[in-house]
Motif scaffolding. Structure first.
Motif, short mmCIF file in Angstrom:
data_model
loop_
_atom_site.label_atom_id
_atom_site.label_comp_id
_atom_site.label_asym_id
_atom_site.label_seq_id
_atom_site.Cartn_x
_atom_site.Cartn_y
_atom_site.Cartn_z
N ASN A 118 0.49 -0.96 -0.10
CA ASN A 118 0.38 -0.03 0.39
C ASN A 118 1.32 0.95 0.05
O ASN A 118 1.76 0.85 1.26
N PRO A 119 0.69 2.34 -1.24
CA PRO A 119 1.60 3.81 -1.44
C PRO A 119 1.73 4.19 0.57
O PRO A 119 2.51 4.80 0.34
N LYS A 120 0.46 4.01 0.94
CA LYS A 120 0.66 5.15 2.68
C LYS A 120 1.40 3.85 3.65
O LYS A 120 0.48 3.57 4.21
N THR A 121 2.46 4.28 3.61
CA THR A 121 3.30 4.03 4.16
C THR A 121 3.72 4.92 5.61
O THR A 121 3.12 5.63 5.74
N ASP A 122 3.80 4.23 7.01
CA ASP A 122 3.85 5.19 7.39
C ASP A 122 6.26 4.64 7.35
O ASP A 122 6.33 3.40 7.87
N VAL A 123 6.70 6.05 7.94
CA VAL A 123 7.69 6.32 7.92
C VAL A 123 8.97 6.66 8.55
O VAL A 123 8.09 8.13 8.58
N GLY A 124 9.36 6.20 9.87
CA GLY A 124 10.57 7.74 10.56
C GLY A 124 11.85 7.43 9.99
O GLY A 124 12.20 6.42 10.47
N VAL A 125 12.36 8.28 10.82
CA VAL A 125 13.93 8.60 11.04
C VAL A 125 14.71 9.33 11.98
O VAL A 125 13.88 10.04 12.48
N SER A 126 15.07 8.59 13.32
CA SER A 126 15.55 8.99 14.15
C SER A 126 17.18 8.89 14.25
O SER A 126 17.46 7.91 14.82
N GLY A 127 17.50 9.79 14.58
CA GLY A 127 19.45 9.43 13.90
C GLY A 127 19.71 8.64 12.79
O GLY A 127 19.71 9.04 11.79
N ALA A 128 20.28 7.35 13.51
CA ALA A 128 20.77 6.28 12.33
C ALA A 128 19.41 5.30 12.70
O ALA A 128 19.85 3.98 11.48
N MET A 129 19.08 5.39 13.17
CA MET A 129 17.67 4.70 12.98
C MET A 129 16.29 5.15 12.11
O MET A 129 15.73 5.55 12.25
N GLY A 130 15.83 4.27 11.44
CA GLY A 130 14.69 4.04 10.32
C GLY A 130 14.00 2.99 10.77
O GLY A 130 14.33 1.68 10.48
N TRP A 131 12.00 3.53 10.33
CA TRP A 131 11.30 1.98 9.84
C TRP A 131 10.53 2.58 8.85
O TRP A 131 10.05 3.46 8.42
N GLU A 132 9.90 1.51 8.30
CA GLU A 132 8.94 1.51 7.37
C GLU A 132 8.20 0.78 8.20
O GLU A 132 7.42 -0.68 7.96
N SER A 133 6.33 1.01 8.31
CA SER A 133 5.17 0.12 8.32
C SER A 133 4.38 0.37 7.94
O SER A 133 4.18 1.64 6.82
#
Length: 101
Positions: free
Chosen positions: A28-43
């Motif tokens: 699904n193109p509507k994902t949740d993406v985030g970055v904090s310093g050297a960590m990143g996530w996508e769900s």
């Protein structure tokens, strides 16, 4: 899977089997993406179709770490929305042949 070789082998076989079966995996193109310093996530969510029919829907989470200027996956998981299929019930052993009289 742990290690580059094991991960590469798993996905190479999985992708080849999926292609052979005609499976199409769509995020699904509507994902949740985030970055904090050297960590990143996508769900987000995904859908799998075979010959146009939806065979699975679910959700995923990928976590990455930036190392030496590159983003590397450190965790990747997905879960189907539907529960797994029940295994077939065990079959009863065949009865021994009747003794002749």
């Amino acid at each position: 899977m742990r290690g580059r070789a094991a991960i590469l082998e798993f996905f190479t076989k999985d992708i080849a089997a999926s292609k052979a079966a005609g499976a199409v995996f769509v995020l699904n193109p509507k994902t949740d993406v985030g970055v904090s310093g050297a960590m990143g996530w996508e769900s987000g969510t995904y859908k799998v179709t075979v010959k146009g029919a939806v065979v699975e829907t679910g959700k995923f989470l990928s976590v990455s770490r930036k190392k030496d200027g590159k983003w590397l996956y450190i965790r990747d998981t997905w879960n189907a929305d539907a529960p797994p299929s029940s295994p077939a019930p065990p079959t009863a052993p065949a009865a021994p042949p009747a003794a002749k009289k």
